[in-house]
Design an enzyme around this catalytic site. Structure first.
Site, PDB file in Angstrom:
ATOM      1  N   LYS A   1     139.532 106.218 -73.616  1.00 36.71           N
ATOM      2  CA  LYS A   1     139.337 107.676 -73.715  1.00 36.71           C
ATOM      3  C   LYS A   1     138.922 108.072 -75.139  1.00 36.71           C
ATOM      4  CE  LYS A   1     139.864 112.122 -72.796  1.00 36.71           C
ATOM      5  NZ  LYS A   1     138.976 112.872 -71.928  1.00 36.71           N
TER       6      LYS A   1
ATOM      7  N   LEU B   1     150.267 116.616 -69.843  1.00 40.94           N
ATOM      8  CA  LEU B   1     150.860 117.471 -70.882  1.00 40.94           C
ATOM      9  C   LEU B   1     149.984 117.521 -72.123  1.00 40.94           C
ATOM     10  CD1 LEU B   1     154.480 116.169 -70.237  1.00 40.94           C
ATOM     11  CD2 LEU B   1     153.695 118.532 -69.895  1.00 40.94           C
ATOM     12  N   PRO B   2     150.242 118.485 -73.033  1.00 41.24           N
ATOM     13  CA  PRO B   2     149.325 118.704 -74.160  1.00 41.24           C
ATOM     14  C   PRO B   2     149.211 117.564 -75.166  1.00 41.24           C
ATOM     15  CG  PRO B   2     150.681 120.654 -73.792  1.00 41.24           C
ATOM     16  CD  PRO B   2     151.227 119.575 -72.904  1.00 41.24           C
TER      17      PRO B   2
ATOM     18  N   LYS C   1     140.823 117.717 -81.049  1.00 43.31           N
ATOM     19  CA  LYS C   1     142.071 116.975 -80.754  1.00 43.31           C
ATOM     20  C   LYS C   1     141.737 115.512 -80.465  1.00 43.31           C
ATOM     21  CE  LYS C   1     145.340 115.992 -77.137  1.00 43.31           C
ATOM     22  NZ  LYS C   1     145.778 116.107 -75.775  1.00 43.31           N
TER      23      LYS C   1
HETATM   24  P1  NAD Z   1     147.062 123.140 -70.688  1.00 37.57           P
HETATM   25  O1  NAD Z   1     147.562 123.614 -71.995  1.00 37.57           O
HETATM   26  O2  NAD Z   1     146.235 124.041 -69.838  1.00 37.57           O
HETATM   27  O3  NAD Z   1     148.294 122.638 -69.772  1.00 37.57           O
HETATM   28  C1  NAD Z   1     149.417 121.982 -70.275  1.00 37.57           C
HETATM   29  C2  NAD Z   1     150.616 122.447 -69.443  1.00 37.57           C
HETATM   30  O4  NAD Z   1     151.767 121.730 -69.889  1.00 37.57           O
HETATM   31  C3  NAD Z   1     150.906 123.942 -69.597  1.00 37.57           C
HETATM   32  O5  NAD Z   1     150.967 124.541 -68.312  1.00 37.57           O
HETATM   33  C4  NAD Z   1     152.262 123.955 -70.307  1.00 37.57           C
HETATM   34  O6  NAD Z   1     153.092 125.049 -69.906  1.00 37.57           O
HETATM   35  C5  NAD Z   1     152.848 122.639 -69.854  1.00 37.57           C
HETATM   36  N1  NAD Z   1     153.910 122.140 -70.723  1.00 37.57           N
HETATM   37  C6  NAD Z   1     153.941 122.099 -72.087  1.00 37.57           C
HETATM   38  N2  NAD Z   1     155.098 121.550 -72.492  1.00 37.57           N
HETATM   39  C7  NAD Z   1     155.802 121.235 -71.379  1.00 37.57           C
HETATM   40  C8  NAD Z   1     157.075 120.647 -71.144  1.00 37.57           C
HETATM   41  N3  NAD Z   1     157.857 120.263 -72.152  1.00 37.57           N
HETATM   42  N4  NAD Z   1     157.490 120.485 -69.867  1.00 37.57           N
HETATM   43  C9  NAD Z   1     156.682 120.872 -68.835  1.00 37.57           C
HETATM   44  N5  NAD Z   1     155.464 121.441 -68.984  1.00 37.57           N
HETATM   45  C10 NAD Z   1     155.054 121.623 -70.247  1.00 37.57           C
HETATM   46  O7  NAD Z   1     146.268 121.778 -70.994  1.00 37.57           O
HETATM   47  P2  NAD Z   1     145.174 121.042 -70.064  1.00 37.57           P
HETATM   48  O8  NAD Z   1     143.824 121.543 -70.391  1.00 37.57           O
HETATM   49  O9  NAD Z   1     145.675 121.067 -68.640  1.00 37.57           O
HETATM   50  O10 NAD Z   1     145.288 119.565 -70.654  1.00 37.57           O
HETATM   51  C11 NAD Z   1     146.334 118.670 -70.292  1.00 37.57           C
HETATM   52  C12 NAD Z   1     145.995 117.300 -70.863  1.00 37.57           C
HETATM   53  O11 NAD Z   1     144.739 116.860 -70.316  1.00 37.57           O
HETATM   54  C13 NAD Z   1     145.837 117.269 -72.388  1.00 37.57           C
HETATM   55  O12 NAD Z   1     146.412 116.087 -72.880  1.00 37.57           O
HETATM   56  C14 NAD Z   1     144.316 117.308 -72.579  1.00 37.57           C
HETATM   57  O13 NAD Z   1     143.918 116.716 -73.808  1.00 37.57           O
HETATM   58  C15 NAD Z   1     143.842 116.511 -71.380  1.00 37.57           C
HETATM   59  N6  NAD Z   1     142.484 116.798 -70.929  1.00 37.57           N
HETATM   60  C16 NAD Z   1     142.035 118.089 -70.829  1.00 37.57           C
HETATM   61  C17 NAD Z   1     140.730 118.339 -70.401  1.00 37.57           C
HETATM   62  C18 NAD Z   1     140.223 119.742 -70.268  1.00 37.57           C
HETATM   63  O14 NAD Z   1     138.999 119.924 -70.079  1.00 37.57           O
HETATM   64  N7  NAD Z   1     141.080 120.765 -70.320  1.00 37.57           N
HETATM   65  C19 NAD Z   1     139.876 117.278 -70.055  1.00 37.57           C
HETATM   66  C20 NAD Z   1     140.357 115.961 -70.138  1.00 37.57           C
HETATM   67  C21 NAD Z   1     141.683 115.736 -70.580  1.00 37.57           C
END
Ligand code: NAD
Length: 289
Positions: free
Chosen positions: A168, A64-65, A243
């Site tokens: 991390k 999740l975000p 972030k």
């Molecule tokens: P994203 O925004 O693409 O996905 C997050 C998902 O969570 C979305 O589909 C959203 O609809 C869902 N969501 C939000 N609130 C919700 C709730 N209450 N219940 C259910 N679903 C809910 O983000 P991402 O890029 O997939 O990143 C996810 C996590 O991974 C973050 O914490 C980010 O920091 C971490 N991360 C991302 C990357 C990257 O390259 N994108 C790399 C390493 C770590």
């Protein structure tokens, strides 16, 4: 194994698909209808609420975000709804304090929990080649490894609960700092009259070598392939780097650690994001020099 997967975005979508490929029965939930439709295509059973998705599962994975959302989802819809004894695995990148707080709440309700943030972007999530840094007891780590393996290149036990998030934040603060340093060195070499490709050939085999220079060279057409060769599209967005830097700065305050270079890197990414660069790969700092 029956596994609930909550958060099927850029990262979680591919991760859940890899659990299905490994033969797991994945119960998926996201607020986004598009994300749910993609999860159905990948063979997940999809749900429109968390509680039914976690019914009867052995493990719940969250991707999740941020920490506030992870805490809200776990405390209102997972703890007390998933079977007692289910393992909670949070793969989101969140602050250390919230990770420890949620795990304590889960523990007092009878759930083992690990924090398991990842290194590797969307391609690694899709390809099942993420590195997981896991915080929790040795027993919880062993249980979590079985779930994480199909999504992983490496699953590493970082230490007690919260240690995955510590690893991390430190890793990504270091990455931001050496990326900015790499951009500065490439720009300086060029401005001072040295062909940047020649600088790359020399420094990548000298003491300046680092991942940003050697494997992800942030200058277009120089060195290793990277988003720089594609207008800084794709890759790891500067907004996400900001972030992570903010999480590291908060973690440094809590730990009483001095991070002057981390603070400066945060200011540099803040300025870049505020000027509209948030969607660009984090190597685009090169364009500001
Ligand atoms: P994203 O925004 O693409 O996905 C997050 C998902 O969570 C979305 O589909 C959203 O609809 C869902 N969501 C939000 N609130 C919700 C709730 N209450 N219940 C259910 N679903 C809910 O983000 P991402 O890029 O997939 O990143 C996810 C996590 O991974 C973050 O914490 C980010 O920091 C971490 N991360 C991302 C990357 C990257 O390259 N994108 C790399 C390493 C770590």
């Amino acid at each position: 194994m029956k596994i609930a997967f909550i958060g099927l975005g850029n990262m979680g979508g591919g991760m859940a698909a890899n659990l299905v490929k490994a033969g797991h029965d994945v119960h998926a939930f996201d607020l986004s209808a598009d994300a749910l439709a993609k999860a159905t295509e990948h063979g997940c059973a999809t749900y429109t609420a968390v509680a039914p998705a976690v019914e009867g599962v052995e493990a719940v994975v969250t991707m999740l975000p941020n920490g506030a959302i992870v805490k809200a989802v776990l405390t209102s819809d997972v703890i007390g709804k998933a079977p007692a004894g289910a393992l909670l695995i949070d793969c989101s990148t969140i602050d250390v304090a919230t990770a420890r707080e949620i795990a304590a709440l889960a523990g007092s309700a009878g759930y083992q929990m690990v924090d398991a943030p990842v290194s590797g972007g969307i391609a690694a999530a899709n390809g099942g080649t993420l590195t997981f840094m896991v915080g929790g007891t040795a027993q919880a780590f062993e249980r979590a490894s079985a779930v994480l393996e199909p999504m992983a290149k490496a699953v590493i036990h970082a230490g007690e609960i919260g240690s995955g998030q510590v690893a991390k934040m430190c890793n990504n603060m270091l990455l931001a700092i050496h990326m900015i340093g790499t951009c500065e060195a490439l720009a300086l070499a060029q401005k001072a009259g040295l062909d940047p490709q020649t600088f790359y050939e020399i420094s990548s085999k000298s003491t300046g070598y680092c991942w940003s220079l050697n494997d992800y060279t942030p200058a277009p057409g120089i060195g290793a392939a990277s988003p720089a060769d594609n207008g800084y599209a794709g890759g790891f967005a500067s907004a996400l780097m900001l972030k992570d830097l903010r999480l590291a700065m908060a973690g440094a305050v809590d730990a009483g650690a001095m991070v002057p270079m981390g603070e400066h890197a945060t200011e540099i990414y803040e300025a870049f994001v505020n000027s509209g660069g948030g969607g660009k790969d984090f190597g685009a700092i090169f364009t500001t020099l």
